[in-house]
Scaffold this motif. Structure first.
Motif, PDB file in Angstrom:
ATOM      1  N   MET A  29      38.490  11.557  82.414  1.00 28.65           N
ATOM      2  CA  MET A  29      39.438  12.664  82.500  1.00 28.65           C
ATOM      3  C   MET A  29      40.653  12.470  81.595  1.00 28.65           C
ATOM      4  SD  MET A  29      38.346  14.944  84.621  1.00 28.65           S
ATOM      5  CE  MET A  29      39.852  15.815  85.041  1.00 28.65           C
ATOM      6  N   CYS A  30      40.830  11.269  81.078  1.00 33.93           N
ATOM      7  CA  CYS A  30      41.970  10.997  80.199  1.00 33.93           C
ATOM      8  C   CYS A  30      41.638  11.291  78.738  1.00 33.93           C
ATOM      9  CB  CYS A  30      42.411   9.536  80.331  1.00 33.93           C
ATOM     10  SG  CYS A  30      42.885   9.084  82.014  1.00 33.93           S
ATOM     11  N   GLU A  31      40.398  11.577  78.449  1.00 38.40           N
ATOM     12  CA  GLU A  31      39.974  11.834  77.074  1.00 38.40           C
ATOM     13  C   GLU A  31      39.804  13.336  76.854  1.00 38.40           C
ATOM     14  OE1 GLU A  31      36.067  11.020  74.258  1.00 38.40           O
ATOM     15  OE2 GLU A  31      36.514   9.647  75.918  1.00 38.40           O
ATOM     16  N   PRO A  32      40.503  13.913  75.876  1.00 42.12           N
ATOM     17  CA  PRO A  32      40.372  15.352  75.629  1.00 42.12           C
ATOM     18  C   PRO A  32      39.036  15.689  74.970  1.00 42.12           C
ATOM     19  CG  PRO A  32      41.776  14.351  73.967  1.00 42.12           C
ATOM     20  CD  PRO A  32      41.460  13.273  74.961  1.00 42.12           C
ATOM     21  N   GLY A  33      38.679  16.966  75.026  1.00 45.10           N
ATOM     22  CA  GLY A  33      37.460  17.409  74.351  1.00 45.10           C
ATOM     23  C   GLY A  33      36.459  18.036  75.301  1.00 45.10           C
ATOM     24  N   TYR A  34      35.554  18.815  74.728  1.00 49.64           N
ATOM     25  CA  TYR A  34      34.584  19.579  75.510  1.00 49.64           C
ATOM     26  C   TYR A  34      33.663  18.680  76.323  1.00 49.64           C
ATOM     27  CZ  TYR A  34      30.735  22.754  76.599  1.00 49.64           C
ATOM     28  OH  TYR A  34      29.785  23.482  77.256  1.00 49.64           O
ATOM     29  N   TYR A  35      33.276  17.539  75.804  1.00 41.69           N
ATOM     30  CA  TYR A  35      32.334  16.659  76.503  1.00 41.69           C
ATOM     31  C   TYR A  35      33.044  15.622  77.376  1.00 41.69           C
ATOM     32  CZ  TYR A  35      28.820  18.751  73.518  1.00 41.69           C
ATOM     33  OH  TYR A  35      27.986  19.651  72.892  1.00 41.69           O
ATOM     34  N   ALA A  36      34.353  15.664  77.420  1.00 44.20           N
ATOM     35  CA  ALA A  36      35.120  14.750  78.283  1.00 44.20           C
ATOM     36  C   ALA A  36      35.848  15.579  79.337  1.00 44.20           C
ATOM     37  CB  ALA A  36      36.087  13.912  77.429  1.00 44.20           C
ATOM     38  N   ARG A  37      37.174  15.640  79.247  1.00 50.25           N
ATOM     39  CA  ARG A  37      37.945  16.378  80.252  1.00 50.25           C
ATOM     40  C   ARG A  37      37.505  17.838  80.345  1.00 50.25           C
ATOM     41  NH1 ARG A  37      43.115  14.670  79.090  1.00 50.25           N
ATOM     42  NH2 ARG A  37      43.399  16.263  77.518  1.00 50.25           N
ATOM     43  N   GLY A  38      37.154  18.433  79.206  1.00 51.80           N
ATOM     44  CA  GLY A  38      36.713  19.826  79.198  1.00 51.80           C
ATOM     45  C   GLY A  38      35.460  20.062  80.018  1.00 51.80           C
ATOM     46  N   ARG A  39      34.612  19.059  80.145  1.00 52.95           N
ATOM     47  CA  ARG A  39      33.395  19.195  80.948  1.00 52.95           C
ATOM     48  C   ARG A  39      33.703  19.110  82.437  1.00 52.95           C
ATOM     49  NH1 ARG A  39      28.150  15.091  80.919  1.00 52.95           N
ATOM     50  NH2 ARG A  39      27.073  16.063  82.689  1.00 52.95           N
ATOM     51  N   ALA A  40      34.694  18.303  82.798  1.00 52.37           N
ATOM     52  CA  ALA A  40      34.990  18.070  84.221  1.00 52.37           C
ATOM     53  C   ALA A  40      35.873  19.151  84.841  1.00 52.37           C
ATOM     54  CB  ALA A  40      35.658  16.703  84.385  1.00 52.37           C
ATOM     55  N   LYS A  41      36.806  19.703  84.078  1.00 54.08           N
ATOM     56  CA  LYS A  41      37.805  20.614  84.655  1.00 54.08           C
ATOM     57  C   LYS A  41      37.213  21.829  85.368  1.00 54.08           C
ATOM     58  CE  LYS A  41      41.860  21.423  83.111  1.00 54.08           C
ATOM     59  NZ  LYS A  41      43.061  21.799  82.336  1.00 54.08           N
ATOM     60  N   PRO A  42      36.114  22.439  84.870  1.00 54.66           N
ATOM     61  CA  PRO A  42      35.559  23.584  85.607  1.00 54.66           C
ATOM     62  C   PRO A  42      35.060  23.243  87.007  1.00 54.66           C
ATOM     63  CG  PRO A  42      34.742  23.561  83.351  1.00 54.66           C
ATOM     64  CD  PRO A  42      35.432  22.251  83.574  1.00 54.66           C
ATOM     65  N   TYR A  43      34.853  21.961  87.264  1.00 56.47           N
ATOM     66  CA  TYR A  43      34.353  21.541  88.577  1.00 56.47           C
ATOM     67  C   TYR A  43      35.482  21.106  89.517  1.00 56.47           C
ATOM     68  CZ  TYR A  43      29.794  21.654  86.372  1.00 56.47           C
ATOM     69  OH  TYR A  43      28.647  22.073  85.724  1.00 56.47           O
ATOM     70  N   ILE A  44      36.723  21.336  89.088  1.00 58.17           N
ATOM     71  CA  ILE A  44      37.879  20.982  89.913  1.00 58.17           C
ATOM     72  C   ILE A  44      38.637  22.259  90.255  1.00 58.17           C
ATOM     73  CG2 ILE A  44      40.034  19.666  90.064  1.00 58.17           C
ATOM     74  CD1 ILE A  44      38.883  17.773  87.951  1.00 58.17           C
ATOM     75  N   GLY A  45      38.750  22.563  91.541  1.00 61.44           N
ATOM     76  CA  GLY A  45      39.561  23.690  91.995  1.00 61.44           C
ATOM     77  C   GLY A  45      40.951  23.210  92.348  1.00 61.44           C
ATOM     78  N   LEU A  46      41.979  23.992  92.008  1.00 59.78           N
ATOM     79  CA  LEU A  46      43.358  23.572  92.242  1.00 59.78           C
ATOM     80  C   LEU A  46      44.169  24.702  92.850  1.00 59.78           C
ATOM     81  CD1 LEU A  46      45.846  21.704  91.885  1.00 59.78           C
ATOM     82  CD2 LEU A  46      46.048  22.585  89.551  1.00 59.78           C
ATOM     83  N   LEU A  47      44.842  24.397  93.936  1.00 62.02           N
ATOM     84  CA  LEU A  47      45.848  25.303  94.487  1.00 62.02           C
ATOM     85  C   LEU A  47      47.182  24.586  94.415  1.00 62.02           C
ATOM     86  CD1 LEU A  47      46.810  27.854  95.911  1.00 62.02           C
ATOM     87  CD2 LEU A  47      46.328  26.738  98.087  1.00 62.02           C
ATOM     88  N   HIS A  48      48.009  25.009  93.452  1.00 60.08           N
ATOM     89  CA  HIS A  48      49.322  24.396  93.266  1.00 60.08           C
ATOM     90  C   HIS A  48      50.311  25.009  94.243  1.00 60.08           C
ATOM     91  CE1 HIS A  48      53.029  23.109  91.195  1.00 60.08           C
ATOM     92  NE2 HIS A  48      52.273  22.174  90.658  1.00 60.08           N
TER      93      HIS A  48
END
Length: 537
Positions: free
Chosen positions: A355-374
């Motif tokens: 998650m600390c590495e930018p890019g489509y195959y790194a953080r970009g791949r994981a973020k859609p699977y994380i829901g956030l309510l700020h």
């Protein structure tokens, strides 16, 4: 005490949706009145009507302010000042009464509104790039203060016990400190009435208690009348002279705080979580650090070398007082903030994603699977609820499926099926604050993420609504093995729902494990160290 406000037959009707139903109420000068009730009961609507600014509220009836008005400059003062010399000129204050719902008295209504302060839930209402003293000076400019402004600003900051942060940039303050700046800015108006709508909803109990104490002391010292809604019922009981119990837009009872709160709490069922065996690790955090650099404060170790794992199907809590580093840690976990050092990995399928590495195959791949309510969630005001839940977050459903999915998700977060159907085509402003919060939670859950991160999910909820949220989270975990990370100061809620909890202090995790063993740390009592912490030590 003189009568300040008289509410007669007040009704607010949004095209058949009754927010307030024939409310009758008397508010005496110097009163501190608590208002309790479930989300949607009309608490926020009542305060907004009393504020007298929003003429779009479809209100009927009378809201009569009994005041004293200067016969020369028109200055408005509380009714008890009648017969005294005006503080702005040499005129005399004369008793008078005005109905702020009467359209013919718009000029007087504006004068009364300028003597009313409001602290709104979930918004700090400050200039983030300005220093604390500059924020207060701006408030003095807004009311065209004629005296020595810098001295007055310093006095107001001292009144809210923030003199030691006078030159700090507002955005660098903790949540509790920001709320004190809000209070100082509102006191600059020299209010005769303070309306506080869940002013400490997103703060930890210790910090919230300090803010409430400030409000009570200022009411006593300066004779400010206060109406406050809060889910911290112990504080309401301590500070209020009486409590109003609202239910479905009606005043059910008015009476002594302890008696009314006991009646309200009697409607809340106690839920118990089931013990489950969590799955494999889904998030792994190792030696994580986040440093901020400030001209005034130097290096700030917001997250200071933390290590922990989160299991699949687990409800994991992160707790601590304001400024402990909870929000920074949460933003790193969700990929919204770059750490200074360390590793955060999330398991997607059979792969571990950095998650600390930018890019489509790194953080970009994981973020859609994380829901956030700020905690500072935002719904699009010009979109309906169903549009907010689907179109505005990029979910493309056929209309029939979208409606079915939205209602199912709204039921998960505490709406019944009938109410879920009713609100689909409403706009956020037509809902109560508690209902908007639950819609925002549903918006996070409808994307079916692997991990849902909730930042202060019960911040402004009453105890009964809170139990709906507990039920929804436990149900989602039991039915679909959903994983939750909950960042909260609400110790009761965390104990009710979390399997494990990490307690943060000064950027470090000082204890981690069973909530019953870890949470005593929060009240400065000894807590058991878990094996994870012992091994690291």
């Amino acid at each position: 005490m003189a009568l300040l406000v008289e509410v007669k037959n007040l009704t607010v009707d949004y095209d058949g949706d009754i927010a307030l139903d024939n409310v009758n109420l008397e508010i005496e000068e110097g009163d501190v009145i608590g208002i309790i009730g479930r989300s949607g009961s009309g608490k926020t609507v009542l305060l907004n009507v009393l504020r007298g600014i929003d003429t779009s509220i479809p209100a009927t009836g009378q809201v009569i302010f009994h005041v004293s008005m200067c016969d020369k400059c028109g200055r408005i003062e509380p009714p008890g000042n009648a017969g005294k010399i005006c503080p702005r000129c040499d005129g005399t204050l004369q008793p008078d009464s005005f109905d702020i719902l009467d359209d013919s008295g718009q000029e007087v209504r504006s004068k009364i509104a300028r003597r009313i302060a409001i602290m709104i839930q979930r918004t700090f209402g400050i200039y983030g790039d300005y220093r604390v003293i500059e924020n207060v000076l701006k408030a003095l400019d807004d009311i065209d203060y004629k005296g020595e402004k810098i001295q007055r600003a310093a006095e107001l900051i001292d009144q809210v016990r923030l003199s030691h942060r006078m030159m700090h940039i507002a955005r660098d303050l903790s949540g509790g400190e920001k709320q004190r700046v809000v209070l100082a800015r509102q006191l600059a108006k020299e209010p005769m009435l303070l309306l506080a709508d869940e002013p400490t909803g997103t703060l930890d109990p210790k910090t919230a208690g300090s803010i409430h104490h400030n409000i009570r002391a200022l009411s006593k010292d300066f004779g400010i009348t206060v109406l406050i809604t809060s889910h911290f019922f112990d504080v309401i009981e301590e500070m209020a002279s009486k409590v109003i119990f609202l239910e479905e837009g009606k005043i059910k009872r008015v009476g002594p705080p302890a008696e009314i709160i006991k009646e309200f709490m009697g409607k809340a069922d106690v839920l118990e979580k089931k013990q489950i065996e969590a799955g494999d690790t889904i998030i792994s955090v190792k030696d994580l650090t986040k440093k901020y650099f400030s001209v005034d404060r130097g290096v700030i170790n917001a997250v200071n070398g933390v290590t922990f794992d989160i299991k699949e199907g687990e409800i994991f809590g992160i707790v601590g007082t304001s400024g402990a580093g909870k929000t920074s840690l949460m933003n790193i976990l969700t990929g919204n903030l770059e750490p200074t050092d360390g590793i955060v990995e999330m398991k997607i399928g059979d792969d571990w994603i950095n998650m600390c590495e930018p890019g489509y195959y790194a953080r970009g791949r994981a973020k859609p699977y994380i829901g956030l309510l700020h905690q500072e969630y935002d719904l699009y005001p010009h979109r309906s609820i169903i549009e907010n839940m689907t179109e505005s977050i990029g979910l493309e459903f056929p209309a029939e499926l979208a409606e079915m999915k939205a209602v199912q998700t709204l039921q998960i977060v505490g709406f019944n099926e009938k109410r879920g159907q009713e609100i689909l085509n409403k706009f956020p402003e037509e809902l109560s604050e508690g209902e908007r919060h639950r819609v925002a939670l549903a918006q996070a859950m409808i994307k079916e993420p692997l991990v849902i991160v909730l930042d202060e999910p019960t911040g402004t909820m009453d105890p009964i609504t809170k139990r709906f949220v507990v039920s929804s989270i436990l149900s989602a975990r039991e039915d679909i093995n959903e994983t939750f990370v909950i960042v909260s100061h609400d110790m009761e809620f965390v104990k009710m729902i979390c399997d494990r909890v990490a307690y943060m202090k000064s950027g470090k995790i000082v204890s981690i494990g069973d909530p019953e063993k870890v949470l005593p740390d929060v009240t400065d009592k000894p807590a058991e160290k878990t094996e994870e912490i012992k091994q690291k030590a």
